[in-house]
Enzyme design. Structure first.
Site, mmCIF file in Angstrom:
data_model
loop_
_atom_site.group_PDB
_atom_site.id
_atom_site.type_symbol
_atom_site.label_atom_id
_atom_site.label_comp_id
_atom_site.label_asym_id
_atom_site.label_seq_id
_atom_site.Cartn_x
_atom_site.Cartn_y
_atom_site.Cartn_z
ATOM 1 N N ASP A 220 3.534 -12.988 26.416
ATOM 2 C CA ASP A 220 3.342 -13.691 25.149
ATOM 3 C C ASP A 220 1.961 -14.315 24.995
ATOM 4 O OD1 ASP A 220 5.691 -13.214 23.705
ATOM 5 O OD2 ASP A 220 6.790 -14.719 24.842
ATOM 6 N N ASP B 39 9.650 -7.792 21.808
ATOM 7 C CA ASP B 39 8.750 -8.865 21.388
ATOM 8 C C ASP B 39 7.284 -8.531 21.637
ATOM 9 O OD1 ASP B 39 11.312 -9.522 22.510
ATOM 10 O OD2 ASP B 39 10.902 -11.650 22.251
#
Length: 381
Positions: A96, A153
């Site tokens: 991320d 993601d």
């Protein structure tokens, strides 16, 4: 049209007022969850490497682009500077880093040209590139014993690699991003436009071992925020690569998403394939999905009338969310579960993007790119 533009101005004015108040209220804190309408938690003290820690600054850079108010720049840089320690500590960072550094350092560099911000962004991009497994052609998710894990993601973090490749004139960053996206098409996307959250692979060969349920209800289910990541991430992959395979799969995922949210008043369930009871909602998925729909609608050929419909559906979703957006002292009530008043910060980031995009559309010709403003600020999500 005048009534529509007046509404846009009203929404944008409310967001501006609210975000100025939040800057003054929060100071140098990095917010995450609102409790009883207030952001009291400071993620610098809780988990500096947390995946949402870049979204607050990302919203502020968007507003700085729109207003040139120095308060937004000054406050955003406090988060950017705090994340230096996350880079130094290193071990808490994972897939991320795109969310963390594209919205902070890269946005800063694009808007101000500050060289220190550029270096921070390149550090983040190299960290993300270093997670690539060339044998399996994927970027590994998380840390510890998850060497073979990849997740949907990560598609939304890849624009950090595209930016670094363009900035340095180095094609390896794009090749890593494309390799991961191709693997996602193979093991995460399904033929009907839905997707898995997780693929567990053999890290030595890339062979698919299983698709656990992850944040969805269970294996084979359809976690709505993952669906939003998929349609938006594939749309962004097309923007950077012009590979029509990515646009085709993005359109497929978009149609699936629209079909699902249209059944529930344009607010997404937490999982589109969960049992009917109990009911769980995830408005963060709706906000992110709406931005992705706007992105895709701006990329398809003009004759594709069904994507005029996509643009209208995205505005319908955002309109519903705007009606929920000014609750108490917090920014937006999001990710609502029974008996749980959590207000997740990243959803407001995407709602803010949607507002800026549509606000921009109201003041430029219809031939202008839908994401003229957004790309000027971040270049991706």
């Amino acid at each position: 049209m005048k009534e529509y533009n007046d509404r846009l101005e009203d929404i944008f004015g409310k967001l501006h007022e609210k975000l100025v108040a939040e800057c003054l209220r929060l100071g140098d804190k990095i917010p995450y969850l609102a409790r009883e309408g207030k952001y009291g938690q400071d993620m610098r003290d809780v988990n500096l490497s947390w995946w949402t820690n870049g979204f607050w600054a990302g919203m502020l850079w968007q507003m700085y682009k729109e207003t040139q108010n120095p308060l937004y720049m000054e406050t955003a840089r406090k988060t950017e500077e705090a994340l230096d320690m996350a880079l130094e500590q290193f071990e808490g960072l994972h897939h991320d880093v795109g969310f963390q550094f594209l919205h902070t350092a890269v946005a800063d560099y694009r808007l101000t040209g500050w060289k220190r911000a550029r270096v921070r962004g390149l550090h983040g991009a190299n960290l993300l590139a270093g997670r690539y497994n060339p044998a399996g052609r994927y970027i590994r998710a998380w840390n510890k014993d998850m060497a073979g894990w990849m997740i949907i993601d990560s598609l939304m973090n890849l624009p950090l690699l595209y930016w670094a490749g363009e900035e340095l004139g180095d094609p390896r960053f794009m090749e890593i991003a494309k390799g991961h996206t191709d693997k996602a098409l193979e093991v995460l996307l399904r033929p009907d436009g839905s997707c898995n959250h997780i693929a567990v692979l053999d890290p030595r060969t890339g062979e698919l071992l299983e698709n656990p349920g992850g944040q969805g209800f269970g294996p084979g289910s359809s976690w709505s925020r993952g669906q939003a990541w998929a349609l938006y991430g594939l749309g962004l992959a097309y923007v950077h690569t012009k590979d029509n395979r990515y646009l085709d799969r993005a359109k497929q995922a978009a149609h699936y998403f629209i079909a699902q949210v249209s059944l529930t008043g344009y607010v997404s369930l937490a999982d589109f394939r969960a049992p009917k009871e109990p009911v769980y909602w995830d408005t963060t998925a709706a906000a992110c999905g709406a931005c992705g729909l706007l992105q895709i609608a701006g990329e398809v050929p003009e004759g594709e009338r069904d994507f005029d419909l996509v643009g209208r559906n995205s505005k319908e979703i955002l309109s519903i969310l705007y009606s929920m957006a000014f609750i108490g002292d917090s920014l937006l009530s999001l990710h609502v579960f029974p008996g749980n008043g959590n207000q997740f910060f990243h959803g407001m980031h995407y709602l803010k993007i949607g507002c800026c995009v549509i606000h921009s559309i109201g003041h430029v010709s219809r031939q202008a790119r839908l994401f003229q403003l957004f790309w000027a600020v971040l270049g991706s999500s």
